[in-house]
Design a protein around this motif. Structure first.
Motif, mmCIF file in Angstrom:
data_model
loop_
_atom_site.group_PDB
_atom_site.id
_atom_site.type_symbol
_atom_site.label_atom_id
_atom_site.label_comp_id
_atom_site.label_asym_id
_atom_site.label_seq_id
_atom_site.Cartn_x
_atom_site.Cartn_y
_atom_site.Cartn_z
ATOM 1 N N LEU A 1 -5.242 3.335 2.091
ATOM 2 C CA LEU A 1 -5.899 2.077 1.764
ATOM 3 C C LEU A 1 -7.099 2.366 0.884
ATOM 4 O O LEU A 1 -7.917 3.224 1.209
ATOM 5 C CB LEU A 1 -6.336 1.366 3.052
ATOM 6 C CG LEU A 1 -5.194 1.033 4.028
ATOM 7 C CD1 LEU A 1 -5.751 0.444 5.306
ATOM 8 C CD2 LEU A 1 -4.203 0.071 3.397
ATOM 9 N N GLY B 1 -7.479 -2.406 2.260
ATOM 10 C CA GLY B 1 -6.138 -2.923 2.000
ATOM 11 C C GLY B 1 -5.952 -3.277 0.547
ATOM 12 O O GLY B 1 -6.872 -3.725 -0.102
ATOM 13 N N VAL B 2 -4.745 -3.062 0.047
ATOM 14 C CA VAL B 2 -4.434 -3.374 -1.347
ATOM 15 C C VAL B 2 -3.160 -4.196 -1.388
ATOM 16 O O VAL B 2 -2.176 -3.832 -0.759
ATOM 17 C CB VAL B 2 -4.231 -2.085 -2.173
ATOM 18 C CG1 VAL B 2 -3.936 -2.428 -3.618
ATOM 19 C CG2 VAL B 2 -5.454 -1.184 -2.083
ATOM 20 N N SER C 1 -10.753 6.557 -1.158
ATOM 21 C CA SER C 1 -9.589 6.031 -0.446
ATOM 22 C C SER C 1 -9.640 6.490 1.005
ATOM 23 O O SER C 1 -10.331 7.451 1.342
ATOM 24 C CB SER C 1 -8.287 6.521 -1.080
ATOM 25 O OG SER C 1 -8.009 5.845 -2.277
ATOM 26 N N ALA D 1 0.859 -1.182 0.000
ATOM 27 C CA ALA D 1 0.000 0.000 0.000
ATOM 28 C C ALA D 1 0.892 1.227 0.000
ATOM 29 O O ALA D 1 2.085 1.156 0.311
ATOM 30 C CB ALA D 1 -0.919 -0.001 1.221
#
Length: 229
Positions: free
Chosen positions: A76, A188-189, A83, A61
């Motif tokens: 996130l 979350g990425v 976002s 992230a």
């Protein structure tokens, strides 16, 4: 989700104006509920409460360490056009970060965030709500005073004479869980590459949360979480 925003009206009330925003965000990558564990959330140096703590490992992230303000910032993303910025001040530095939380600070963070691999991210699962009366302190400090007095001029919306605003009530609800967020939250990425792996980042003490519309950069929600319970 917003219940009893206005609970009592007296006989002098002529109208009630209500404005609301509802946001339901879905994580791009959901937390796995099986990874959620019980952990301490520190209210201060001596007190703590047990909270369900969500966990995600090897998260990629956008992250920035602001040494000047002594805080860590993680962006996130939600699915769609929103976002969240999670802001974790160092111990004892919350007031310093709050005092510096100006539009230019948020712009600086967004511009300097870089893709980073975080070994582990821990974020409490919580549902909280707060309500505020704005007519006594908040709005007068912003210069909004006349509308609460006999000098108020509301002729643009009503023909009634001698009409003024008696109270302004604001209420917000945040519900953060593994699969997504209602009213406000975080995301979350996983993806991207960075050589250095940052150590675990745990939101186990007071932190700030800013949810914004990515295209217009407009802030949708802003919160300070002191106690997830």
């Amino acid at each position: 989700m917003i219940k009893e925003l206005v609970s009592e009206l007296d006989t002098d009330t002529l109208m009630v104006l209500v404005n609301y925003i509802y946001f339901k965000g879905k994580w791009k990558i959901s937390f796995d509920p099986q990874d959620t564990f019980e952990s301490d959330f520190y209210l201060d140096e001596k007190r703590s409460v047990k909270v369900p703590m969500m966990k995600m490992k090897l998260l990629t992230a956008r992250h920035f360490r602001d040494e000047e303000l002594s805080c860590s910032v993680v962006e996130l993303k939600y699915t769609g056009n929103a976002s969240a910025l999670l802001i974790l001040p160092d111990q004892g530095r919350m007031q310093q970060v709050e005092d510096s939380l100006q539009p230019e600070t948020l712009r600086k963070w967004r511009k300097t965030l870089i893709p980073s691999k975080i070994e582990e991210l821990n974020l409490p699962k919580f549902s909280i709500s707060s309500d505020y009366r704005l007519e006594d302190d908040v709005l007068p400090e912003m210069g909004i005073r006349k509308v609460f007095t006999e000098q108020a001029d509301l002729s643009g919306i009503t023909e009634a004479k001698q009409l003024s605003v008696s109270q302004v009530v604001h209420k917000a609800v945040l519900d953060v869980s593994e699969t997504g967020t209602e009213a406000a939250a975080a995301t979350g990425v996983i993806g991207g590459i960075r050589k250095a792996i940052l150590p675990a980042l745990s939101f186990n003490r007071s932190f700030l949360l800013v949810i914004y519309h990515t295209s217009s950069k407009s802030i949708l929600f802003m919160a300070k979480v002191n106690n997830p319970k």
